[in-house]
Design an enzyme around this catalytic site. Structure first.
Site, PDB file in Angstrom:
ATOM      1  N   GLY A 132     -17.358  16.325  34.967  1.00  0.00           N
ATOM      2  CA  GLY A 132     -16.866  15.374  33.963  1.00  0.00           C
ATOM      3  C   GLY A 132     -16.714  14.022  34.620  1.00  0.00           C
ATOM      4  N   GLU A 364     -16.599   8.747  27.809  1.00  0.00           N
ATOM      5  CA  GLU A 364     -17.268   7.630  28.517  1.00  0.00           C
ATOM      6  C   GLU A 364     -16.398   7.092  29.669  1.00  0.00           C
ATOM      7  OE1 GLU A 364     -19.745   4.964  26.310  1.00  0.00           O
ATOM      8  OE2 GLU A 364     -20.133   6.472  24.781  1.00  0.00           O
TER       9      GLU A 364
HETATM   10  N1  COS Z   1     -23.011   0.678  38.155  1.00  0.00           N
HETATM   11  C1  COS Z   1     -24.162   0.845  38.814  1.00  0.00           C
HETATM   12  N2  COS Z   1     -24.359   1.777  39.745  1.00  0.00           N
HETATM   13  C2  COS Z   1     -23.326   2.535  40.083  1.00  0.00           C
HETATM   14  C3  COS Z   1     -22.073   2.406  39.457  1.00  0.00           C
HETATM   15  C4  COS Z   1     -21.938   1.434  38.456  1.00  0.00           C
HETATM   16  N3  COS Z   1     -20.808   1.266  37.778  1.00  0.00           N
HETATM   17  N4  COS Z   1     -21.248   3.312  39.987  1.00  0.00           N
HETATM   18  C5  COS Z   1     -21.950   3.976  40.907  1.00  0.00           C
HETATM   19  N5  COS Z   1     -23.211   3.524  40.951  1.00  0.00           N
HETATM   20  C6  COS Z   1     -24.319   4.017  41.775  1.00  0.00           C
HETATM   21  C7  COS Z   1     -24.389   3.262  43.033  1.00  0.00           C
HETATM   22  O1  COS Z   1     -25.720   2.869  43.142  1.00  0.00           O
HETATM   23  C8  COS Z   1     -24.015   4.234  44.127  1.00  0.00           C
HETATM   24  O2  COS Z   1     -24.961   4.110  45.095  1.00  0.00           O
HETATM   25  P1  COS Z   1     -24.647   3.413  46.516  1.00  0.00           P
HETATM   26  O3  COS Z   1     -24.146   4.557  47.349  1.00  0.00           O
HETATM   27  O4  COS Z   1     -25.964   2.862  46.928  1.00  0.00           O
HETATM   28  O5  COS Z   1     -23.609   2.340  46.278  1.00  0.00           O
HETATM   29  C9  COS Z   1     -24.132   5.613  43.507  1.00  0.00           C
HETATM   30  O6  COS Z   1     -24.159   5.397  42.084  1.00  0.00           O
HETATM   31  C10 COS Z   1     -22.982   6.549  43.826  1.00  0.00           C
HETATM   32  O7  COS Z   1     -21.820   5.895  43.485  1.00  0.00           O
HETATM   33  P2  COS Z   1     -20.377   6.384  43.895  1.00  0.00           P
HETATM   34  O8  COS Z   1     -20.372   6.834  45.310  1.00  0.00           O
HETATM   35  O9  COS Z   1     -19.458   5.281  43.493  1.00  0.00           O
HETATM   36  O10 COS Z   1     -20.156   7.643  42.965  1.00  0.00           O
HETATM   37  P3  COS Z   1     -18.873   8.489  42.745  1.00  0.00           P
HETATM   38  O11 COS Z   1     -19.281   9.901  42.844  1.00  0.00           O
HETATM   39  O12 COS Z   1     -17.747   7.972  43.599  1.00  0.00           O
HETATM   40  O13 COS Z   1     -18.544   8.234  41.211  1.00  0.00           O
HETATM   41  C11 COS Z   1     -17.479   7.205  39.340  1.00  0.00           C
HETATM   42  C12 COS Z   1     -18.201   7.030  40.681  1.00  0.00           C
HETATM   43  C13 COS Z   1     -16.216   8.028  39.429  1.00  0.00           C
HETATM   44  C14 COS Z   1     -17.146   5.774  38.928  1.00  0.00           C
HETATM   45  C15 COS Z   1     -18.456   7.833  38.345  1.00  0.00           C
HETATM   46  O14 COS Z   1     -18.729   9.166  38.674  1.00  0.00           O
HETATM   47  C16 COS Z   1     -17.964   7.772  36.911  1.00  0.00           C
HETATM   48  O15 COS Z   1     -18.102   6.744  36.244  1.00  0.00           O
HETATM   49  N6  COS Z   1     -17.428   8.915  36.394  1.00  0.00           N
HETATM   50  C17 COS Z   1     -17.085   9.015  34.981  1.00  0.00           C
HETATM   51  C18 COS Z   1     -18.253   9.530  34.257  1.00  0.00           C
HETATM   52  C19 COS Z   1     -18.185   9.294  32.800  1.00  0.00           C
HETATM   53  O16 COS Z   1     -17.889   8.202  32.337  1.00  0.00           O
HETATM   54  N7  COS Z   1     -18.548  10.327  32.055  1.00  0.00           N
HETATM   55  C20 COS Z   1     -18.610  10.244  30.655  1.00  0.00           C
HETATM   56  C21 COS Z   1     -19.960  10.741  30.255  1.00  0.00           C
HETATM   57  S1  COS Z   1     -20.422  10.287  28.673  1.00  0.00           S
HETATM   58  S2  COS Z   1     -19.094  11.164  27.528  1.00  0.00           S
END
Ligand code: COS
Length: 380
Positions: A132, A364
């Site tokens: 999630g 989201e």
């Molecule tokens: N915009 C663009 N790219 C992003 C980004 C963003 N907001 N967040 C992460 N990325 C990309 C980056 O490119 C990153 O790569 P780098 O290592 O080169 O920087 C890669 O993704 C991995 O990012 P990160 O290490 O930040 O990932 P995490 O596992 O820490 O997750 C969160 C980040 C928690 C912010 C993310 O998993 C998230 O938004 N979770 C919620 C999901 C959600 O909204 N679900 C609803 C689905 S629809 S109902």
């Protein structure tokens, strides 16, 4: 940065969306909520009005408008029926926008045109039972074989999952690469091996459908992959930034509905010989809700404007969603409180606002994830 005056086009679109919502959504909104009934006729009409692909260029059958104009329309829909605004938001912000940004010309011709015109409906499928908030922890897997992929796995909480024709799917193409091993695909719902689960029985936004999707050796051609292998997580995250502006707007619409309803009741309802709005205890609640609604709208419009200007809006869209969803929940709860015993009864329709508001703090990206995103941006 923001010109607060709406353009003539924006005023016209706002009026059209308002009139549509009053005429076509309001009459059966309580029944649709109670029976979890999808607004088929209304969504078709919204397609004809150009509301299902508002930010898509005209050459792909969209309305060719900006994000600000889109959310002005979305707010009017959300005030009357949050569930319908969910369907509109997913199709516009997640599905169409993703294809505008990342699709090939062929994919745009084949899929975006039908989605933007409202002829077909789209879904966005990222979440899985174990994934999630931890969105890159996916298990659904696509294995490449010659000119196609074989997909296996389970997705859940798919908004529009039942009534959609096309699904944007995120799944693992290389499990050793973590978030860099995820790819995005366009899946036709009729593809053999794709099984649609039961409709979920939800607390709120009941007229929109949500379900699981099961992929059982589902064969998808390579040409349906969006972008290169491995950029799926970036596509998912960048698209969600825009989606969060849509959900913030939905929350704003719910809060506005709560204020409008509470205000009408506070003027009508008499206790101790006076209308209850004349008591400070009630009037102060109304004043707080009205102030918070305006503050939420300003945050949302700022995020939309940054997006339209091509500037960074990661922090601002998360701020808008975090704040607007909190405002919606509070406004809806206060609205029920102001209605007292009547507020607790289904026929008054205000308890629905409370149930609908809750999801805006969850989907989201939960409020906790928005805080995480904002905090990380601040620390950069
Ligand atoms: N915009 C663009 N790219 C992003 C980004 C963003 N907001 N967040 C992460 N990325 C990309 C980056 O490119 C990153 O790569 P780098 O290592 O080169 O920087 C890669 O993704 C991995 O990012 P990160 O290490 O930040 O990932 P995490 O596992 O820490 O997750 C969160 C980040 C928690 C912010 C993310 O998993 C998230 O938004 N979770 C919620 C999901 C959600 O909204 N679900 C609803 C689905 S629809 S109902």
């Amino acid at each position: 940065m923001i010109d607060f005056a709406l353009t003539e086009t924006q005023e016209l679109i706002q009026k059209t969306a308002h009139e549509f919502a009053v005429e076509h959504l309001a009459p059966n909104v309580i029944d649709r909520d109670e029976n979890a009934e999808f607004p088929y006729k209304q969504i078709k009409l919204m397609g004809e009005l150009g509301f299902m692909g508002m930010m898509v260029p005209k050459k792909y059958n969209g309305a060719g408008l900006d994000t600000l104009t889109y959310i002005i329309a979305l707010e009017e829909i959300a005030v009357v029926e949050a569930a319908t605004s969910t369907i509109m938001s997913v199709n516009n912000s997640l599905v169409c926008q993703l294809l505008v940004d990342w699709g090939t010309d062929t994919q745009k011709d084949q899929y975006l045109k039908m989605l933007a015109s409202g002829e077909k409906l789209g879904a966005y499928s990222l979440s899985e039972p174990q994934s999630g908030s931890d969105a890159s922890n996916l298990k659904t897997h696509a294995r490449r074989e010659n000119d196609h992929y074989i997909i296996n796995g389970t997705k859940n909480w798919v908004t529009n999952g039942i009534n959609s024709d096309i699904v944007i799917l995120f799944c693992v193409t290389d499990k050793d690469l973590g978030s860099k091993g995820i790819s995005a695909f366009i899946i036709n719902k009729e593809t053999a091996g794709l099984v649609t689960g039961q409709k979920e029985d939800k607390l709120g936004i009941r007229a929109s459908d949500t379900c699981e999707l099961y992929f059982e050796n589902c064969k998808v051609p390579i040409k349906n992959r969006i972008g290169d292998e491995g950029i799926g997580f970036e596509i998912a995250m960048k698209t969600l930034r825009g989606g969060r502006i849509g959900i913030a707007t939905q929350a704003l619409g719910i809060a506005r509905a709560a204020l409008e309803s509470a205000l009408t009741y506070a003027i009508e309802r008499k206790q101790f010989g006076k209308n209850i709005g004349s008591f400070g205890a009630i009037r102060n609640k109304l004043a707080d809700i009205a102030t918070e609604i305006d503050a939420a709208r300003l945050l949302i419009w700022r995020a939309a404007k940054l997006k339209d200007n091509g500037e960074s809006f990661i922090k601002e869209s998360s701020m808008a969603k975090l704040y607007a969803s909190t405002v919606a929940m509070k406004a809806a709860t206060d609205c029920v409180q102001i209605h007292g015993g009547y507020g607790y009864m289904r026929e008054y329709g205000v308890e629905r606002l409370m149930r609908d508001a809750k999801i805006t703090q969850i989907y989201e990206g939960t409020s906790e994830i928005q805080q995480l995103v904002i905090g990380r941006e601040l620390m950069k």
